[in-house]
Design a protein around this motif. Structure first.
Motif, PDB file in Angstrom:
ATOM      1  N   ARG A   1       0.815  -1.217   0.000  1.00 38.96           N
ATOM      2  CA  ARG A   1       0.000   0.000   0.000  1.00 38.96           C
ATOM      3  C   ARG A   1       0.850   1.269   0.000  1.00 38.96           C
ATOM      4  O   ARG A   1       0.461   2.284  -0.569  1.00 38.96           O
ATOM      5  N   LEU A   2       2.012   1.188   0.645  1.00 40.03           N
ATOM      6  CA  LEU A   2       2.872   2.364   0.719  1.00 40.03           C
ATOM      7  C   LEU A   2       3.635   2.621  -0.579  1.00 40.03           C
ATOM      8  O   LEU A   2       3.821   3.773  -0.983  1.00 40.03           O
ATOM      9  N   LEU A   3       4.075   1.544  -1.236  1.00 37.57           N
ATOM     10  CA  LEU A   3       5.003   1.694  -2.358  1.00 37.57           C
ATOM     11  C   LEU A   3       4.360   1.545  -3.733  1.00 37.57           C
ATOM     12  O   LEU A   3       4.934   2.000  -4.727  1.00 37.57           O
ATOM     13  N   CYS A   4       3.213   0.873  -3.797  1.00 38.61           N
ATOM     14  CA  CYS A   4       2.615   0.585  -5.098  1.00 38.61           C
ATOM     15  C   CYS A   4       1.393   1.470  -5.332  1.00 38.61           C
ATOM     16  O   CYS A   4       0.519   1.577  -4.457  1.00 38.61           O
ATOM     17  N   SER A   5       1.324   2.059  -6.507  1.00 32.66           N
ATOM     18  CA  SER A   5       0.297   3.063  -6.790  1.00 32.66           C
ATOM     19  C   SER A   5      -0.980   2.484  -7.373  1.00 32.66           C
ATOM     20  O   SER A   5      -1.979   3.186  -7.496  1.00 32.66           O
ATOM     21  N   SER A   6      -0.967   1.208  -7.756  1.00 31.85           N
ATOM     22  CA  SER A   6      -2.155   0.620  -8.362  1.00 31.85           C
ATOM     23  C   SER A   6      -2.304  -0.831  -7.921  1.00 31.85           C
ATOM     24  O   SER A   6      -1.360  -1.451  -7.423  1.00 31.85           O
ATOM     25  N   LYS A   7      -3.489  -1.376  -8.145  1.00 33.50           N
ATOM     26  CA  LYS A   7      -3.744  -2.768  -7.796  1.00 33.50           C
ATOM     27  C   LYS A   7      -2.865  -3.701  -8.616  1.00 33.50           C
ATOM     28  O   LYS A   7      -2.361  -4.720  -8.107  1.00 33.50           O
ATOM     29  N   GLU A   8      -2.656  -3.371  -9.881  1.00 30.95           N
ATOM     30  CA  GLU A   8      -1.823  -4.196 -10.748  1.00 30.95           C
ATOM     31  C   GLU A   8      -0.387  -4.247 -10.245  1.00 30.95           C
ATOM     32  O   GLU A   8       0.225  -5.332 -10.176  1.00 30.95           O
ATOM     33  N   GLU A   9       0.141  -3.106  -9.864  1.00 37.12           N
ATOM     34  CA  GLU A   9       1.506  -3.072  -9.354  1.00 37.12           C
ATOM     35  C   GLU A   9       1.615  -3.815  -8.035  1.00 37.12           C
ATOM     36  O   GLU A   9       2.623  -4.476  -7.756  1.00 37.12           O
TER      37      GLU A   9
ATOM     38  N   GLU B   1       5.500  -1.605 -17.468  1.00 44.35           N
ATOM     39  CA  GLU B   1       6.532  -0.979 -16.644  1.00 44.35           C
ATOM     40  C   GLU B   1       6.280  -1.190 -15.158  1.00 44.35           C
ATOM     41  O   GLU B   1       7.203  -1.147 -14.340  1.00 44.35           O
ATOM     42  N   ARG B   2       5.023  -1.435 -14.794  1.00 47.62           N
ATOM     43  CA  ARG B   2       4.717  -1.637 -13.379  1.00 47.62           C
ATOM     44  C   ARG B   2       5.312  -2.942 -12.860  1.00 47.62           C
ATOM     45  O   ARG B   2       5.629  -3.066 -11.679  1.00 47.62           O
ATOM     46  N   PHE B   3       5.464  -3.940 -13.740  1.00 47.35           N
ATOM     47  CA  PHE B   3       6.082  -5.193 -13.329  1.00 47.35           C
ATOM     48  C   PHE B   3       7.548  -4.960 -12.975  1.00 47.35           C
ATOM     49  O   PHE B   3       8.047  -5.420 -11.947  1.00 47.35           O
ATOM     50  N   TYR B   4       8.248  -4.248 -13.820  1.00 47.68           N
ATOM     51  CA  TYR B   4       9.655  -3.943 -13.560  1.00 47.68           C
ATOM     52  C   TYR B   4       9.798  -3.133 -12.275  1.00 47.68           C
ATOM     53  O   TYR B   4      10.637  -3.422 -11.424  1.00 47.68           O
ATOM     54  N   SER B   5       8.994  -2.106 -12.149  1.00 42.87           N
ATOM     55  CA  SER B   5       9.053  -1.242 -10.972  1.00 42.87           C
ATOM     56  C   SER B   5       8.738  -2.022  -9.700  1.00 42.87           C
ATOM     57  O   SER B   5       9.447  -1.902  -8.693  1.00 42.87           O
ATOM     58  N   ALA B   6       7.689  -2.841  -9.731  1.00 40.98           N
ATOM     59  CA  ALA B   6       7.283  -3.602  -8.554  1.00 40.98           C
ATOM     60  C   ALA B   6       8.345  -4.612  -8.147  1.00 40.98           C
ATOM     61  O   ALA B   6       8.582  -4.828  -6.953  1.00 40.98           O
ATOM     62  N   THR B   7       9.014  -5.225  -9.115  1.00 45.55           N
ATOM     63  CA  THR B   7      10.046  -6.225  -8.816  1.00 45.55           C
ATOM     64  C   THR B   7      11.237  -5.586  -8.112  1.00 45.55           C
ATOM     65  O   THR B   7      11.778  -6.136  -7.140  1.00 45.55           O
ATOM     66  N   LEU B   8      11.661  -4.426  -8.577  1.00 43.50           N
ATOM     67  CA  LEU B   8      12.776  -3.735  -7.930  1.00 43.50           C
ATOM     68  C   LEU B   8      12.400  -3.293  -6.523  1.00 43.50           C
ATOM     69  O   LEU B   8      13.213  -3.375  -5.590  1.00 43.50           O
TER      70      LEU B   8
END
Length: 545
Positions: free
Chosen positions: A316-324, A416-423
């Protein structure tokens, strides 16, 4: 099927095997099949080769790498007659190389249960099967050890003489027996008390801890000596009886320097007694070991009920969307459950945790604690950032890479959300725990005055992660490639540049500490640069998609 040279050599001793109730012909056939199958297995040290030739033995090719590693022993042969120091270091290095190889490459042999469904349905002597397993590992350990010590042994013969060479040769045999028995008995202990999936996880962590522990052992060996007038002097302490490299150094001092003190006699006896006793104990425990190996075939994994935890908070703190958030959760699960990923990555995290302390303790040896507390030695915490490039690179790989097709058929709106979420998942699950432990320890040593500096280190780590992603993983989905396709050789220059970048950030940080209010200014600049860079990198990815 090949008739291997090692088997032809083994034929010379077949009468000995027959005399102890081992069916030599059956044992030889089992070994022949196992050695043939091993040609398909890529050793850890050579796992990054892009060669796909099925008829080549990758292990034999890897022996050249071990021969190069053996060159590290040669400089210690020119330290005069200070046998305790030079031999302790030499056996420390040898033990590290051989034991890490045993852990990484031969644990799969010791813990192999795939042949049970075939061999245990046949009227075979249990002793024969167990002997085949021991000989199988011994053949490869002998080849590996021979490659590692071949060049140093030749140099040793000319520099130190035949007597030194003979003692070294005998002790290497004892060391190999000790390493084989020690590794096996650790697994016997684990197998005795645990089962199923939990057991596999514990074995994974044991392998990781052994890898890290052996490296830390170097520091313990070195601290057993005092450096006085350009000479290392050995002073015995009771805890030295628990340091195997010191055992193996003692016979050189005892036999070649005629040092017949009780300490040298005791340590020399340990060199002889412990390996022999340990291999006998292992052999006697093998029936129990084989019975407990059945637990590896059990699937006792339990599905945990979903509940609120810190992972939900970070989502909830780091991800801006449900998908991320879904990608973030998936990445954390992969990092936590992939045993091969953990075996390759977690030792690096252990090093990141250990090395800053090593350099702090080295600084403490040259000054008082009060001087240390007021110094800038805390900048050694940057050593925990060196591993970021390697770990980010490993995010591309998975033992379950064949499931990558799911990314192609899933209607992912913003890739791009997959890449961002993984990092982000890497930082939260792997980096932050190590970083927080270091922070607590460093604050205890250097006080809260370094809090802004620790914040700089963390922001720098985030920026390093982003740069590593752009340099190494720019065009790849995470967890979609086989570990065998990793090409560390091709990425060595990139790793070096990323490590140099960490050193550059550490240098800029040092300069900031010299300038009045420079630390706060530098922190503000880093925050802005990191935030903007993150947005730019992943907005570009979205545009490309």
């Amino acid at each position: 099927m090949n008739d291997y040279r090692s088997l032809k050599f083994l034929d010379l001793f077949q009468s000995i095997f027959r005399s102890i109730n081992i069916d030599y012909d059956v044992m030889r056939k089992i070994l022949q099949i196992k050695l043939t199958m091993d040609q398909r297995r890529v050793p850890t040290i050579f796992a990054n080769s892009t060669s796909k030739k099925k008829d080549s033995n990758q292990f034999l090719k890897s022996l050249g790498i071990y021969a190069l590693y053996g060159l590290a022993l040669i400089p210690f042969l020119f330290l005069g007659e200070n046998y305790m120091f030079q031999s302790s270091i030499m056996f420390g290095i040898t033990m590290f190389i051989l034991m890490t190889s045993m852990i990484s490459d031969f644990s799969s042999v010791l813990l192999d249960v795939r042949d049970k469904t075939i061999l245990h349905t046949k009227p075979l002597n249990t002793r024969t099967v167990n002997a085949a397993k021991i000989i199988h590992v011994t053949i490869y350990m002998t080849m590996l050890t021979g490659a590692f010590i071949a060049i140093p042994a030749i140099v040793m013969l000319f520099v130190k003489g035949f007597a030194y060479f003979l003692v070294f040769f005998v002790e290497i045999i004892l060391l190999v027996l000790f390493i084989m028995a020690l590794t096996a008995m650790v697994y016997i202990f684990v197998l005795r008390f645990f089962s199923g999936e939990r057991l596999k996880d514990i074995i994974n962590y044991v392998q990781i801890l052994l890898s890290v522990g052996i490296v830390v052992g170097y520091q313990i060996v070195i601290r057993a000596f005092d450096f006085v007038d350009l000479n290392f002097t050995y002073d015995f302490s009771w805890w030295h009886v628990f340091i195997p490299p010191i055992w193996f150094a003692a016979p050189f001092e005892l036999l070649l320097n005629q040092n017949y003190t009780s300490v040298m006699i005791i340590l020399s006896l340990l060199t002889l007694i412990v390996p022999i006793v340990s291999i006998i104990v292992y052999y006697r425990l093998m029936p129990t070991f084989e019975r407990n190996l059945q637990k590896l075939m059990e699937d006792t994994a339990k599905t945990k009920k979903s509940r609120w935890n810190f992972r939900n908070l970070w989502e909830r703190l780091l991800c801006s969307s449900k998908e991320e958030r879904l990608f973030f959760r998936f990445s954390q699960i992969m990092m936590g459950r992939e045993r091969e990923f953990k075996l390759k990555v977690y030792p690096s995290l252990g090093m990141a945790l250990v090395f800053p302390f090593i350099f702090v303790f080295n600084a403490l040896n040259t000054g008082s604690f009060s001087e240390l507390a007021t110094s800038r030695v805390y900048l050694n915490i940057y050593f925990c950032n060196i591993i970021i490039g390697i770990v980010v690179h490993m995010l591309k790989f998975s033992g379950k890479y064949k499931g990558a097709w799911v990314f192609q058929v899933t209607p992912i709106k913003k890739t791009e959300r997959f890449y961002s979420a993984t990092l982000k998942a890497f930082l939260v699950k792997l980096y932050v725990p190590v970083y927080l432990i270091l922070c607590v320890a460093f604050i205890a040593i250097f006080s809260f005055r370094i809090l802004p500096d620790l914040m700089i280190v963390f922001v720098t780590a985030v920026l390093n992660t982003l740069i590593a992603y752009k340099v190494i993983n720019n065009e790849e989905f995470p967890f979609t490639q086989a570990f065998e396709s990793a090409q560390e050789g091709a990425n060595s220059i990139k790793y070096f540049l990323l490590m140099f970048l960490v050193a550059l950030f550490a240098g800029l940080h040092f300069l900031a500490t010299i300038i009045p209010f420079g630390v706060y200014l530098y922190l503000a600049i880093l925050l802005v640069v990191t935030f903007v860079a993150w947005r730019i990198v992943f907005s570009k990815r979205e545009a490309m998609v």
